[in-house]
Design a protein around this motif. Structure first.
Motif, mmCIF file in Angstrom:
data_model
loop_
_atom_site.group_PDB
_atom_site.id
_atom_site.type_symbol
_atom_site.label_atom_id
_atom_site.label_comp_id
_atom_site.label_asym_id
_atom_site.label_seq_id
_atom_site.Cartn_x
_atom_site.Cartn_y
_atom_site.Cartn_z
ATOM 1 N N MET A 297 0.837 -1.208 0.000
ATOM 2 C CA MET A 297 0.000 0.000 0.000
ATOM 3 C C MET A 297 0.871 1.256 0.000
ATOM 4 O O MET A 297 1.768 1.392 0.821
ATOM 5 N N LYS A 298 0.604 2.188 -0.923
ATOM 6 C CA LYS A 298 1.368 3.442 -0.974
ATOM 7 C C LYS A 298 0.795 4.442 0.032
ATOM 8 O O LYS A 298 -0.421 4.679 0.054
ATOM 9 N N VAL A 299 1.685 5.011 0.832
ATOM 10 C CA VAL A 299 1.266 5.917 1.895
ATOM 11 C C VAL A 299 2.079 7.203 1.820
ATOM 12 O O VAL A 299 3.297 7.147 1.634
ATOM 13 N N ALA A 300 1.407 8.349 1.965
ATOM 14 C CA ALA A 300 2.111 9.631 2.066
ATOM 15 C C ALA A 300 1.872 10.176 3.463
ATOM 16 O O ALA A 300 0.739 10.146 3.960
ATOM 17 N N VAL A 301 2.928 10.642 4.117
ATOM 18 C CA VAL A 301 2.818 11.105 5.503
ATOM 19 C C VAL A 301 3.338 12.537 5.625
ATOM 20 O O VAL A 301 4.503 12.809 5.301
ATOM 21 N N LEU A 302 2.483 13.447 6.064
ATOM 22 C CA LEU A 302 2.926 14.816 6.361
ATOM 23 C C LEU A 302 3.514 14.817 7.769
ATOM 24 O O LEU A 302 2.866 14.330 8.707
ATOM 25 N N THR A 303 4.697 15.372 7.931
ATOM 26 C CA THR A 303 5.350 15.254 9.236
ATOM 27 C C THR A 303 6.274 16.417 9.575
ATOM 28 O O THR A 303 6.833 17.058 8.691
ATOM 29 N N GLY A 304 6.405 16.634 10.905
ATOM 30 C CA GLY A 304 7.413 17.554 11.427
ATOM 31 C C GLY A 304 8.617 16.743 11.847
ATOM 32 O O GLY A 304 8.989 15.776 11.171
ATOM 33 N N GLY A 305 9.199 17.101 12.995
ATOM 34 C CA GLY A 305 10.447 16.477 13.435
ATOM 35 C C GLY A 305 10.254 15.252 14.298
ATOM 36 O O GLY A 305 9.832 14.204 13.809
ATOM 37 N N VAL A 306 10.504 15.417 15.583
ATOM 38 C CA VAL A 306 10.688 14.268 16.451
ATOM 39 C C VAL A 306 9.432 13.391 16.640
ATOM 40 O O VAL A 306 9.504 12.169 16.496
ATOM 41 N N GLY A 307 8.294 14.019 16.955
ATOM 42 C CA GLY A 307 7.054 13.244 17.149
ATOM 43 C C GLY A 307 6.681 12.536 15.854
ATOM 44 O O GLY A 307 6.331 11.352 15.826
ATOM 45 N N GLY A 308 6.773 13.269 14.757
ATOM 46 C CA GLY A 308 6.443 12.711 13.456
ATOM 47 C C GLY A 308 7.395 11.604 13.050
ATOM 48 O O GLY A 308 6.980 10.581 12.489
ATOM 49 N N ALA A 309 8.672 11.795 13.356
ATOM 50 C CA ALA A 309 9.686 10.817 12.946
ATOM 51 C C ALA A 309 9.468 9.473 13.635
ATOM 52 O O ALA A 309 9.617 8.418 13.031
ATOM 53 N N ARG A 310 9.083 9.547 14.915
ATOM 54 C CA ARG A 310 8.801 8.301 15.655
ATOM 55 C C ARG A 310 7.660 7.532 15.003
ATOM 56 O O ARG A 310 7.710 6.326 14.817
ATOM 57 N N PHE A 311 6.616 8.272 14.658
ATOM 58 C CA PHE A 311 5.442 7.670 14.020
ATOM 59 C C PHE A 311 5.816 7.085 12.653
ATOM 60 O O PHE A 311 5.421 5.958 12.316
ATOM 61 N N LEU A 312 6.593 7.846 11.890
ATOM 62 C CA LEU A 312 7.025 7.391 10.567
ATOM 63 C C LEU A 312 7.782 6.075 10.645
ATOM 64 O O LEU A 312 7.660 5.219 9.770
ATOM 65 N N ARG A 313 8.579 5.940 11.692
ATOM 66 C CA ARG A 313 9.316 4.694 11.871
ATOM 67 C C ARG A 313 8.344 3.546 12.041
ATOM 68 O O ARG A 313 8.533 2.469 11.462
ATOM 69 N N GLY A 314 7.291 3.774 12.829
ATOM 70 C CA GLY A 314 6.254 2.747 12.999
ATOM 71 C C GLY A 314 5.604 2.399 11.669
ATOM 72 O O GLY A 314 5.386 1.225 11.350
ATOM 73 N N ILE A 315 5.319 3.417 10.859
ATOM 74 C CA ILE A 315 4.694 3.191 9.543
ATOM 75 C C ILE A 315 5.637 2.390 8.644
ATOM 76 O O ILE A 315 5.238 1.406 8.009
ATOM 77 N N ALA A 316 6.907 2.789 8.610
ATOM 78 C CA ALA A 316 7.878 2.115 7.743
ATOM 79 C C ALA A 316 8.132 0.679 8.202
ATOM 80 O O ALA A 316 8.593 -0.152 7.418
ATOM 81 N N GLU A 317 7.831 0.394 9.465
ATOM 82 C CA GLU A 317 7.975 -0.970 9.967
ATOM 83 C C GLU A 317 6.719 -1.803 9.666
ATOM 84 O O GLU A 317 6.791 -3.025 9.569
#
Ligand code: GDP
Ligand code: CA
Length: 310
Positions: A1-21
């Motif tokens: 599934m293709k996903v686009a994520v709008l994000t800032g720094g630290v809080g967003g980066a943690r979440f992005l890691r979860g998504i990429a996992e």
């Protein structure tokens, strides 16, 4: 599934890691705030892009909450001893990256191309895009005057109450190459649990990004950065109180008018769910504190499950 994520720094980066996992990391595109970018000691620094890059490369310092792990501070100690500008803390490893980026930008490479090279060199499969390659700078008008983002956030410890967030250059800025394509091709658009006003706001201030979200044909799901009406870290709650009139999940949703279909919000805010629904946004109530890898992954999956809203 293709996903686009709008994000800032630290809080967003943690979440992005979860998504990429949770999904194929190569199917994920991060569209990152550049409103906090600044020049320090002649170097071009992009704090949010770097937080995302370091988190996805698994070299972020999790305890300090920003910058790189195994960091040392010798260069900064020298800068300080020479009486030069040292309010913005840059570690030795971090500095190395800023030197390389600055050199490439001076040779005329756009920020998006430089970022792609850095990500490839660090073995990151997820696409990391600045919202724009053009100059976009966040300014805060406060009760004590106007300050650039980092001056307010770091030098003044975000103490001055904010009356207005201004994203200088945003309306004219074009999305960086790949941003609109990622939004059009995504089967799901996510807004990370980043500060809605100073991390996500500057991305949405780029007109063509905002209109792409307004015209989306797939669900857009935001994750609230507030738990029990409080920020996990940083000034989000105080800012929402002052600029949106409160800190409930409905106030978080009100930062994204017409832009989101669902809001992932914390159990601690479950009482706000009806107000979120009344605003036409589906509430998804779950645990949202990413205290470890498993919690991060569960939060990512709760957001990804919202693709079924389509
Ligand atoms: P910055 O650009 O480095 O300031 O980071 P962001 O704007 O991306 O993230 C800051 C926001 O992340 C703050 O408002 C925090 O409340 C939020 N945040 C940090 N950790 C967590 C977490 O574990 N869960 C949730 N829901 N929000 C978090
Ligand atoms: Ca930031």
């Amino acid at each position: 599934m293709k996903v686009a994520v709008l994000t800032g720094g630290v809080g967003g980066a943690r979440f992005l890691r979860g998504i990429a996992e949770a999904v194929d990391p190569a199917a994920v595109t991060a569209i990152v705030n550049v409103g906090d970018d600044l020049e320090v000691l002649g170097l071009s620094v992009s704090p949010d892009l770097d937080s995302v890059l370091y988190a996805l490369a698994e070299i972020a310092d999790e305890e300090r909450g920003w910058g790189r792990s195994d960091e040392t501070w010798n260069a900064l100690a020298t800068v300080e001893s020479l009486g030069a500008e040292s309010w913005f803390r840059l570690g030795d490893r971090d500095l190395g990256l800023h030197v390389v980026r600055t050199r490439a930008l001076r040779e005329g490479a756009p920020l998006s191309a430089v970022t792609a090279k850095l990500a490839a060199a660090l073995g990151v499969e997820t696409t990391i895009l600045p919202a724009t390659d053009e100059q976009l700078r966040t300014w805060l008008d406060t009760t004590n005057g106007s300050f650039s983002f980092q001056e307010w956030f770091v030098a003044r410890a975000h103490r001055d109450p904010v009356d207005r967030v201004r994203c200088e250059g945003a309306t004219e800025a074009r999305p960086a190459p790949g941003v609109l394509e990622a939004l059009h091709e995504a089967e799901l658009i996510l807004i990370a649990p980043s500060n809605p006003l100073v991390s996500i706001g500057p991305i949405l201030a780029v007109e063509r990004i905002r209109s792409a979200l307004e015209r989306r044909r797939v669900p857009c799901v935001a994750v609230s950065p507030l738990i029990g009406g409080l920020a996990v870290k940083g000034p989000a709650a105080g800012m929402l109180q002052r600029l949106q009139g409160g800190t409930t999940a409905a106030h978080v949703a009100s930062c994204y008018p017409g832009l989101i279909d669902a809001l992932v919000m914390d159990e601690a805010d479950a009482a706000d769910a009806d107000a979120v629904s009344s605003a036409g946004v589906r509430p998804i109530v779950t645990h949202t504190l990413m205290h470890d890898a498993a919690a991060r992954r569960r939060l990512a999956e709760a957001a990804l499950d919202a693709v079924a809203l389509a």
